[in-house]
Design a protein around this motif. Structure first.
Motif, short mmCIF file in Angstrom:
data_model
loop_
_atom_site.label_atom_id
_atom_site.label_comp_id
_atom_site.label_asym_id
_atom_site.label_seq_id
_atom_site.Cartn_x
_atom_site.Cartn_y
_atom_site.Cartn_z
N ALA A 68 60.34 -126.14 37.90
CA ALA A 68 61.15 -125.12 37.24
C ALA A 68 60.32 -124.17 36.39
CB ALA A 68 62.21 -125.80 36.36
N ARG A 69 59.00 -124.43 36.30
CA ARG A 69 58.17 -123.57 35.45
C ARG A 69 56.73 -123.63 35.93
NH1 ARG A 69 58.08 -123.41 28.78
NH2 ARG A 69 56.62 -121.66 28.59
N ARG A 70 56.33 -122.63 36.67
CA ARG A 70 54.95 -122.58 37.14
C ARG A 70 54.02 -122.16 36.00
NH1 ARG A 70 54.32 -123.03 42.58
NH2 ARG A 70 52.38 -121.82 42.67
N TYR A 71 52.79 -122.63 36.08
CA TYR A 71 51.82 -122.32 35.02
C TYR A 71 51.45 -120.84 35.07
CZ TYR A 71 47.42 -122.17 32.46
OH TYR A 71 46.42 -121.85 31.57
N GLY A 72 51.34 -120.25 33.90
CA GLY A 72 50.93 -118.85 33.80
C GLY A 72 49.91 -118.68 32.70
N VAL A 73 50.38 -118.29 31.52
CA VAL A 73 49.50 -118.08 30.37
C VAL A 73 49.78 -119.16 29.34
CG1 VAL A 73 48.84 -116.48 28.53
CG2 VAL A 73 49.44 -115.60 30.80
N PRO A 74 48.75 -119.84 28.82
CA PRO A 74 49.00 -120.87 27.82
C PRO A 74 49.41 -120.27 26.48
CG PRO A 74 46.64 -120.53 28.08
CD PRO A 74 47.32 -119.70 29.14
N THR A 75 49.93 -121.12 25.62
CA THR A 75 50.31 -120.71 24.27
C THR A 75 49.18 -121.06 23.30
OG1 THR A 75 52.65 -121.07 24.72
CG2 THR A 75 51.98 -121.02 22.40
N PHE A 76 48.63 -120.06 22.63
CA PHE A 76 47.56 -120.30 21.67
C PHE A 76 48.14 -120.65 20.31
CE2 PHE A 76 45.47 -117.74 24.90
CZ PHE A 76 44.28 -118.43 25.06
N VAL A 77 47.49 -121.57 19.62
CA VAL A 77 47.91 -121.95 18.27
C VAL A 77 47.78 -120.71 17.38
CG1 VAL A 77 47.45 -123.44 16.31
CG2 VAL A 77 47.23 -124.34 18.64
N PRO A 78 48.86 -120.24 16.77
CA PRO A 78 48.85 -118.94 16.09
C PRO A 78 47.78 -118.80 15.02
CG PRO A 78 51.10 -119.72 16.34
CD PRO A 78 50.22 -120.85 16.77
N GLU A 79 47.56 -119.84 14.22
CA GLU A 79 46.61 -119.69 13.10
C GLU A 79 45.16 -119.56 13.54
OE1 GLU A 79 47.92 -124.14 12.91
OE2 GLU A 79 48.73 -122.20 13.60
N HIS A 80 44.88 -119.86 14.82
CA HIS A 80 43.50 -119.73 15.31
C HIS A 80 43.31 -118.57 16.29
CE1 HIS A 80 42.69 -123.44 13.30
NE2 HIS A 80 43.47 -124.15 14.10
N ALA A 81 44.37 -117.88 16.64
CA ALA A 81 44.28 -116.82 17.65
C ALA A 81 43.43 -115.64 17.17
CB ALA A 81 45.67 -116.34 18.03
N TRP A 82 43.29 -115.46 15.88
CA TRP A 82 42.55 -114.32 15.33
C TRP A 82 41.09 -114.29 15.76
CZ3 TRP A 82 38.33 -114.84 12.03
CH2 TRP A 82 38.10 -116.14 11.52
N VAL A 83 40.52 -115.45 16.10
CA VAL A 83 39.10 -115.49 16.42
C VAL A 83 38.77 -114.78 17.73
CG1 VAL A 83 38.79 -117.65 15.14
CG2 VAL A 83 39.23 -117.74 17.60
N THR A 84 39.78 -114.47 18.56
CA THR A 84 39.53 -113.80 19.83
C THR A 84 39.30 -112.30 19.66
OG1 THR A 84 41.88 -113.45 20.23
CG2 THR A 84 40.91 -115.50 21.05
N ASP A 85 39.56 -111.78 18.47
CA ASP A 85 39.35 -110.36 18.19
C ASP A 85 37.85 -110.09 18.05
OD1 ASP A 85 39.20 -107.76 17.27
OD2 ASP A 85 40.70 -108.02 15.69
N PRO A 86 37.27 -109.23 18.89
CA PRO A 86 35.83 -108.96 18.78
C PRO A 86 35.43 -108.41 17.42
CG PRO A 86 36.70 -108.11 20.86
CD PRO A 86 37.88 -108.52 20.04
N LYS A 87 36.38 -107.83 16.67
CA LYS A 87 36.06 -107.27 15.35
C LYS A 87 36.32 -108.27 14.22
CE LYS A 87 37.16 -102.55 16.82
NZ LYS A 87 38.03 -101.35 16.57
N ALA A 88 36.75 -109.48 14.57
CA ALA A 88 37.02 -110.47 13.53
C ALA A 88 35.74 -110.78 12.76
CB ALA A 88 37.57 -111.74 14.17
N LYS A 89 35.89 -110.91 11.46
CA LYS A 89 34.74 -111.20 10.59
C LYS A 89 34.55 -112.72 10.55
CE LYS A 89 35.17 -107.08 7.69
NZ LYS A 89 35.33 -106.55 6.31
N ILE A 90 33.44 -113.15 11.16
CA ILE A 90 33.09 -114.56 11.23
C ILE A 90 32.00 -114.83 10.20
CG2 ILE A 90 32.33 -116.47 12.71
CD1 ILE A 90 34.95 -115.24 13.66
N TRP A 91 32.18 -115.85 9.39
CA TRP A 91 31.21 -116.14 8.34
C TRP A 91 29.84 -116.47 8.94
CZ3 TRP A 91 28.06 -120.25 7.24
CH2 TRP A 91 27.44 -120.26 5.96
N GLY A 92 28.81 -116.09 8.27
CA GLY A 92 27.45 -116.46 8.67
C GLY A 92 26.59 -115.25 8.92
#
Length: 260
Positions: free
Chosen positions: A236-260
């Motif tokens: 009843a539900r074919r696989y498509g796009v997974p659900t990302f945990v909202p609080e960690h999704a920000w790291v996929t932004d190339p402009k995200a400021k990563i410490w270090g």
């Protein structure tokens, strides 16, 4: 569920999960086929199957067709994979020592067998340009919608670079999934979080990922982590796009400021 394996698989077919037995909740048969040079093994009809070459050279025969396939390294080379409908048998004859992963599930659709070549495998560097390259990995997708809409499987591979992460950011989906691992060099290890449980992974281990469980991975420094991943479409539900945990999704932004 963590299915540990010490040392090489024996010759012949070794089941790891079974639709009618252990880990039936996956709705998939999964196992490893290891053949010595000159040995032949027959894949019987009954279920949809995918035969994925991990290493070696073999002659594949099915429905009047045949092909010789070779793979020297699952870390360095894209795969060969034979997709078979439930009503068709196939044989594998090892030209040299050969190892394959076998994946099967119920599927009433009638479809033509298809041998996926390395060139047909969709290979990409995911995570590139983000997170200071700490989650850059190679993702190879073989069987997927829409190009294999006949299948009830989604099948692919991941190569995680030493000291880096994959299957990241944490994500989940309602379909069951299986991961099977190889590590280079073999004495190395990796780590994963399955839901709220942390696991130490070793060469040839397998993990069953329950529906809805997150499953990020990390490779120990110095060790490359390869895994075959297979998802079972739900009727009843074919696989498509997974659900990302909202609080960690920000790291996929190339402009995200990563410490270090």
């Amino acid at each position: 569920m963590h299915i540990k394996r010490q040392g090489p698989f024996p010759y012949g077919y070794t089941p790891v999960t079974e639709i009618d037995g252990r880990f039936s909740e996956t709705q998939m048969d999964f196992g490893i086929l290891r053949l010595a040079a000159g040995e032949t093994w027959m894949s019987p009809p009954g279920r949809e199957r995918a035969l994925l070459l991990l290493g070696g050279t073999a002659e594949l025969s099915w429905d009047g067709a045949s092909a010789r396939v070779t793979r020297r390294s699952c870390f360095d080379e894209a795969p060969w994979c034979l997709s078979l409908p439930a009503g068709m048998e196939a044989t594998v004859t090892a030209v040299e020592e050969t190892e394959m992963s076998l994946h099967a599930t119920a599927n009433r659709r009638a479809f033509a067998a298809h041998l996926f070549t390395p060139d047909e495998c969709r290979s990409e560097e995911r995570g590139k340009g983000t997170m200071r390259e700490t989650s850059t990995r190679i993702v190879r997708t073989i069987i997927e919608d829409p190009r294999a809409g006949w299948s009830n499987l989604v099948l692919g591979e991941v190569v995680t670079f030493p000291g880096k992460w994959s299957s990241y950011p944490p994500h989940h989906h309602p379909q069951p999934e299986i991961y099977h691992y190889r590590i280079q060099p073999e004495q190395g290890f990796g780590l994963t979080q399955i839901g709220n449980d942390a696991l130490v992974l070793h060469d040839r281990d397998t993990v069953v990922i329950p529906p809805g469980a997150v499953h990020p991975h990390a490779a120990a420094p110095g060790y490359a982590l390869f895994y075959v991943w297979v998802i079972r479409h739900l009727d009843a539900r074919r696989y498509g796009v997974p659900t990302f945990v909202p609080e960690h999704a920000w790291v996929t932004d190339p402009k995200a400021k990563i410490w270090g």
